[in-house]
Scaffold this motif. Structure first.
Motif, PDB file in Angstrom:
ATOM      1  N   LYS A 188       0.827  -1.215   0.000  1.00 48.54           N
ATOM      2  CA  LYS A 188       0.000   0.000   0.000  1.00 48.54           C
ATOM      3  C   LYS A 188       0.859   1.262   0.000  1.00 48.54           C
ATOM      4  O   LYS A 188       0.544   2.234  -0.691  1.00 48.54           O
ATOM      5  N   ARG A 189       1.955   1.239   0.742  1.00 44.61           N
ATOM      6  CA  ARG A 189       2.811   2.414   0.763  1.00 44.61           C
ATOM      7  C   ARG A 189       3.399   2.680  -0.625  1.00 44.61           C
ATOM      8  O   ARG A 189       3.482   3.824  -1.065  1.00 44.61           O
ATOM      9  N   TYR A 190       3.796   1.643  -1.311  1.00 43.53           N
ATOM     10  CA  TYR A 190       4.349   1.829  -2.650  1.00 43.53           C
ATOM     11  C   TYR A 190       3.276   2.362  -3.598  1.00 43.53           C
ATOM     12  O   TYR A 190       3.510   3.317  -4.356  1.00 43.53           O
ATOM     13  N   ASN A 191       2.096   1.764  -3.542  1.00 44.66           N
ATOM     14  CA  ASN A 191       1.018   2.182  -4.436  1.00 44.66           C
ATOM     15  C   ASN A 191       0.598   3.624  -4.160  1.00 44.66           C
ATOM     16  O   ASN A 191       0.342   4.411  -5.086  1.00 44.66           O
ATOM     17  N   ASP A 192       0.533   3.991  -2.894  1.00 44.23           N
ATOM     18  CA  ASP A 192       0.154   5.363  -2.544  1.00 44.23           C
ATOM     19  C   ASP A 192       1.183   6.376  -3.046  1.00 44.23           C
ATOM     20  O   ASP A 192       0.842   7.509  -3.388  1.00 44.23           O
ATOM     21  N   SER A 193       2.436   5.967  -3.102  1.00 44.39           N
ATOM     22  CA  SER A 193       3.492   6.891  -3.517  1.00 44.39           C
ATOM     23  C   SER A 193       3.575   7.045  -5.028  1.00 44.39           C
ATOM     24  O   SER A 193       3.811   8.141  -5.538  1.00 44.39           O
ATOM     25  N   PHE A 194       3.395   5.935  -5.746  1.00 45.91           N
ATOM     26  CA  PHE A 194       3.672   5.956  -7.179  1.00 45.91           C
ATOM     27  C   PHE A 194       2.448   5.718  -8.054  1.00 45.91           C
ATOM     28  O   PHE A 194       2.533   5.836  -9.276  1.00 45.91           O
ATOM     29  N   GLY A 195       1.328   5.378  -7.444  1.00 47.23           N
ATOM     30  CA  GLY A 195       0.096   5.234  -8.215  1.00 47.23           C
ATOM     31  C   GLY A 195       0.023   3.961  -9.030  1.00 47.23           C
ATOM     32  O   GLY A 195      -0.843   3.834  -9.903  1.00 47.23           O
ATOM     33  N   HIS A 196       0.891   3.019  -8.758  1.00 49.35           N
ATOM     34  CA  HIS A 196       0.802   1.725  -9.420  1.00 49.35           C
ATOM     35  C   HIS A 196       1.398   0.654  -8.517  1.00 49.35           C
ATOM     36  O   HIS A 196       1.993   0.956  -7.474  1.00 49.35           O
ATOM     37  N   VAL A 197       1.244  -0.584  -8.936  1.00 47.64           N
ATOM     38  CA  VAL A 197       1.625  -1.724  -8.118  1.00 47.64           C
ATOM     39  C   VAL A 197       3.141  -1.933  -8.151  1.00 47.64           C
ATOM     40  O   VAL A 197       3.798  -1.706  -9.173  1.00 47.64           O
ATOM     41  N   TYR A 198       3.685  -2.374  -7.034  1.00 51.22           N
ATOM     42  CA  TYR A 198       5.102  -2.715  -6.920  1.00 51.22           C
ATOM     43  C   TYR A 198       5.443  -3.792  -7.949  1.00 51.22           C
ATOM     44  O   TYR A 198       4.722  -4.783  -8.111  1.00 51.22           O
ATOM     45  N   GLY A 199       6.550  -3.594  -8.658  1.00 51.17           N
ATOM     46  CA  GLY A 199       7.002  -4.597  -9.616  1.00 51.17           C
ATOM     47  C   GLY A 199       6.336  -4.527 -10.973  1.00 51.17           C
ATOM     48  O   GLY A 199       6.505  -5.427 -11.789  1.00 51.17           O
ATOM     49  N   ARG A 200       5.593  -3.460 -11.256  1.00 52.77           N
ATOM     50  CA  ARG A 200       4.926  -3.299 -12.556  1.00 52.77           C
ATOM     51  C   ARG A 200       5.949  -2.996 -13.646  1.00 52.77           C
ATOM     52  O   ARG A 200       6.983  -2.376 -13.403  1.00 52.77           O
ATOM     53  N   ALA A 201       5.635  -3.440 -14.873  1.00 51.23           N
ATOM     54  CA  ALA A 201       6.422  -3.034 -16.046  1.00 51.23           C
ATOM     55  C   ALA A 201       5.517  -2.245 -16.972  1.00 51.23           C
ATOM     56  O   ALA A 201       4.358  -2.600 -17.195  1.00 51.23           O
TER      57      ALA A 201
END
Length: 907
Positions: free
Chosen positions: A519-532
């Motif tokens: 959730k912290r990653y998604n809240d910061s960058f607007g997408h899922v961790y590890g996305r390409a």
């Protein structure tokens, strides 16, 4: 005219006119869940004697035959609802091997017409799987896929031995927030049995899914060493018992009759001695597992775990004397636990008032109750209930009572033992079917196919055996076929840039989840961790092609203070202490045992004749699992990343223990998807549509792995449309151009060092541990910490910290650090350091508390338990610890109370 034979179950069939066509497409291979086999239009067959026999005289409404599934579907055994093998042979060459389906019978005057269609090999595992859940049950309540062969005892030995497994289950080191971190005085972190959860190897799950669907597969990739190390944590919404396990612990006993209590409390009335407690008599009434012992009046646990006990006796009081005693009568109902070594302790109690009749020869009945919740019983421990009377009770004359009243335990009394906390505990058998993740089988299988860009074809010799390989492996095994002279040059040839057909953005992503780090990653960058995300330079196509799998990513985090880097999956509200949380299904790579610096401690219980001992075993390696094949510590290069792309931020970094920390761009997109995207989006990519003269031999040898040479260019077949094996005519074919691609620039880089790295179709910044810089403060953003004041510095990999003041410094790799003051310094790799109301302190070891400039003596535990611990230092200060397992309050002196993250005890 071609020489044509149409055979049904090996017999020739008569057809009015041989004039129908078939389609063949690569899309069936890339998207096996959407597979559409070749098929014909409706074909009419005359009602000849031969055809009537083939179809078992089905037109005769008076005929009813018994169907034999093991015999050929023909003649008297013909069943229109089942497949009948069909083969079409042209000039001696087989152009179709599939199925015939009878659609309709029409009677026209004196003639019958059979309407049929031909269908190519149509076995589709996704159709067979339907909506079946991996943890689903059949109509009889039995698992669709049985994992009970993996059941095992939840203990130290099973966990350690699993680390060498390559099939079945394994116990990786993941932090689920089950317990607050515990540490030795010498800084080694302690992991208990309850911190570990099993995971099952993906290849084992895939094999069981194929077996359930009655399919098999042949695949070098699915049999590869890399794939066989992928695991799925087995934690279906918690780590709990199922309904069956709960039922196996439940027993109810009832009073077998009235139990006369006067003689038991005062057998020598009125002189004594008096008994203060009497065992209540119960006999089993609902006890399918024979857990209640009637002669001994006790319940005996067969499995370690938590239990609830509900004692509900009923008492009758009858007046036998003209004189009365003023009531009500207070009695206590007690519930006891007796261990296997004979120790008896009180686990539940309640005072009940028993009504007393005043009129002679009258009776009152009163129900009493006592409960004991979440009583931990080991196998062989017993629980029972007693009634207690306090003869010194000042408000009731018990001696007079027994001379004037008869006191009975009524037949209506009961006692019930059920499961308490459903958490599976050390020593229990793990019921693996209970923990199967909730996911549809087809979704899991399709996600694996999508992640690794697998191409699926049907074995030409067995339609229920699937040939499965990665896209690049699939094409690399093909041949070159020259169709230069087969293309009709006098017909239109169209060329379309493939970029106009695809879009300008390709996204490959895991599913969202709400655990802390995701959730912290998604809240910061607007997408899922590890996305390409691969962006194509195209001014006209602005569409997005997105592929999302059912799994969620698992960010990796430092397990401080050490070189260990592990997955952490716990609740979002970390400020209140970590705790377990429901989470989506995960997929990880099990890297086996990796050296740990320093050691960690594996704590478990060992049974003895007098109970259990707590054993601490130092471990010099840890069972690593994460999205990298190796965490990159010690300068070891990870060979593969099962993230789709490089994250913009990592939640771990190098510290004094990790050595050089490396990362790789060999992720899922770059390794498995990059070549496909380049081939369909390159500025030179083209889709050609042309007419070709195809012969039966071309169709018989059709292989989508092959490259088609036309003049001096090379193409791949996308689709063959309306091929008619019965006429010499042109066939429309779609092909896309083979693009010569630059090989992937595999790059290994040091975590935390600025660099441009090849990822997707562009260069991206290497990830760093993001720091917050505010009022001169610099500290890691998502490591469970707070900083207020000015010019404070906290190391990148430090976790769980609180700093209030100015100019404080905390080194790398620490955990559980509290500073209230100015100009204090805490060295690298330390934990459990508290500096309160102090300026200018320097701390170089763990487990240090400094208050008002004076170091406090930690570790003198004089009274403790899971819920309360009291400690004193050498100077006489009492630290009162009164909290729960996840929150510990420590009182220093008389006025200040500080709340820290703690565990069951404080050291």
């Amino acid at each position: 005219m071609a020489d044509v034979q149409v055979l049904v179950e090996g017999r020739p069939i008569d057809i009015f006119q041989f004039d129908f066509s078939f389609n063949y497409a690569i899309a069936d291979i890339r998207h096996p869940d959407e597979r559409k086999t070749e098929y014909s239009k409706t074909i009419q067959c005359p009602g000849t004697q031969r055809n009537d026999a083939i179809f078992g005289q089905i037109y005769d409404v008076n005929i009813s035959n018994t169907y034999n599934a093991s015999a050929a579907n023909i003649a008297a055994n013909f069943n229109p609802n089942k497949r009948a093998n069909a083969r079409i042979i042209t000039d001696g060459i087989e152009v179709m091997d599939g199925t015939l389906q009878l659609r309709q019978i029409t009677a026209k005057k004196d003639q019958l017409i059979y309407e049929i269609i031909f269908i190519g090999k149509m076995a589709n595992i996704f159709n067979e799987l339907g909506d079946s859940e991996l943890n689903g049950l059949d109509d009889d309540g039995q698992p669709l896929i049985d994992f009970s062969d993996l059941d095992h005892e939840y203990n130290y030995g099973a966990i350690v031995s699993s680390w060498s497994n390559t099939d079945g289950y394994v116990y990786p080191m993941l932090d689920y927030g089950v317990n607050e971190p515990l540490y030795q005085q010498t800084s080694e972190r302690i992991y208990k049995v309850s911190d570990f959860r099993p995971a099952v190897f993906l290849h084992d799950i895939i094999d069981r899914i194929f077996s359930f669907a009655d399919f098999s597969y042949t695949s070098t990739f699915l049999s590869s060493a890399f794939f066989r190390r992928l695991i799925i944590p087995w934690t279906n919404e918690g780590f709990q018992l199922n309904e069956s396990e709960v039922a196996n612990r439940t027993a109810t006993a009832s009073a077998p009759g009235t139990q006369y209590l006067n003689d038991q409390f005062m057998p020598n009335y009125p002189t004594g001695p008096f008994n203060t407690e009497v065992l209540l008599d119960f006999n089993s009434s609902i006890d399918p597992n024979n857990l209640w012992n009637d002669p001994g009046d006790y319940y005996e646990a067969s499995i370690d775990g938590y239990y609830n006990v509900f004692s509900n006796p009923s008492f009758i009081v009858t007046k036998t004397d003209v004189n009365a005693v003023i009531g009500p009568m207070p009695v206590k109902i007690n519930i006891y636990r007796q261990t296997t070594v004979g120790t008896i302790d009180l686990v539940g109690s309640n005072v009940n008032d028993i009504e007393i009749p005043l009129a002679n020869a009258t009776s009152f009945e009163t129900a009493a109750v006592a409960t004991a919740e979440n009583v931990y019983l080991e196998a062989g421990d017993r629980v029972f209930s007693r009634i207690e009377i306090n003869y010194a009770e000042p408000l009731f004359a018990f001696v007079l009572f027994f001379g004037r009243y008869d006191f009975y335990a009524s037949i209506r009394g009961t006692i019930e033992v059920t499961s308490g906390d459903l958490a599976i505990v050390e020593g229990q058998i793990i019921p693996m079917n209970t923990l199967v993740p909730e996911v549809e089988m087809k979704d899991l299988l399709l996600s694996v196919i999508q992640m690794f860009n697998l191409y699926v074809t049907i074995d030409p010799n067995d339609e229920r055996n699937l040939l499965i390989e990665t896209r690049d492996t699939f094409y690399s095994s093909g041949k070159v076929k020259d169709w230069t002279h087969k293309m009709a040059r006098d017909k239109d040839v169209t060329l379309q840039p493939l970029g106009l057909l695809t879009g300008n953005e390709f996204v490959y992503t895991y599913a969202e989840d709400d655990d802390y780090y995701n959730k912290r990653y998604n809240d910061s960058f607007g997408h899922v961790y590890g996305r390409a995300k691969a962006e194509v330079d195209n001014d006209f196509q602005l569409g997005t092609n997105e592929m999302e799998v059912v799994f969620s990513a698992t960010p990796m985090v430092n397990d401080n203070p050490s070189n260990r880097i592990i997955g952490k999956i716990y609740n979002e509200d970390i400020e209140d202490g970590v705790a377990e949380t429901e989470h989506n299904i995960r997929l990880l790579y099990f890297g086996g045992l990796i050296p740990s610096n320093p050691d960690w401690i594996f704590r478990y219980r060992q049974a003895t004749q007098n109970g259990y001992l707590t054993i601490n075993v130092p471990q010099s390696s840890y069972p690593y699992a994460g999205h990298l094949t190796h965490p990159g510590t010690g300068g070891i290069i990870p060979q593969q990343d099962i993230n789709f792309g490089i994250p913009r931020q990592l939640f771990y970094s190098g510290n004094a223990y990790t050595g050089t920390l490396l990362y790789t761009n060999a992720n899922l997109f770059n390794v498995f998807h990059r070549n496909h995207v380049i081939e369909i989006t390159n500025k030179d990519s083209k889709l050609m549509t042309a007419m070709f003269y195809l012969e039966p031999l071309d169709i018989m040898n059709l292989d989508f792995r092959d490259q088609i040479q036309i003049d001096n260019s090379y193409w791949r077949i996308n689709e063959i449309k309306d091929y008619n094996p019965f006429k010499e005519q042109l066939t429309k074919v779609e092909l896309f151009k083979v693009i010569v691609k630059e090989p992937l620039e595999v790059d290994t880089f040091q975590v935390g060092q600025p660099k441009k790295v090849a990822d997707g179709l562009a260069k991206v910044n290497a990830p760093v541990v993001k720091k917050v810089q505010r009022s001169g403060n610099v500290f890691p953003q998502f490591n469970g910490g707070k900083v207020s004041g000015q010019r404070n510095r906290v190391g990148d990999s430090t976790t769980t910290f609180m700093v209030q003041g100015n100019d404080n410094k905390v080194g790398e790799g620490g955990s559980n650090i509290t500073i209230i003051g100015d100009r204090n310094e805490v060295g690298a790799g330390l934990h459990n350091v508290r500096i309160i109301a102090t300026d200018g302190a320097k701390v170089s070891r763990s487990n240090v508390t400094i208050i008002n400039g004076e170091e406090q003596m930690n570790g003198y535990i004089i009274e403790g338990g899971e819920d309360e611990v009291r400690a004193t230092d050498a100077g006489g200060t009492i630290y009162v610890v009164d909290g729960i397992e996840d929150e510990v309050q420590i009182q220093y002196g008389d006025s200040s109370i500080y709340t820290i993250d703690g565990g069951q005890n404080i050291n």
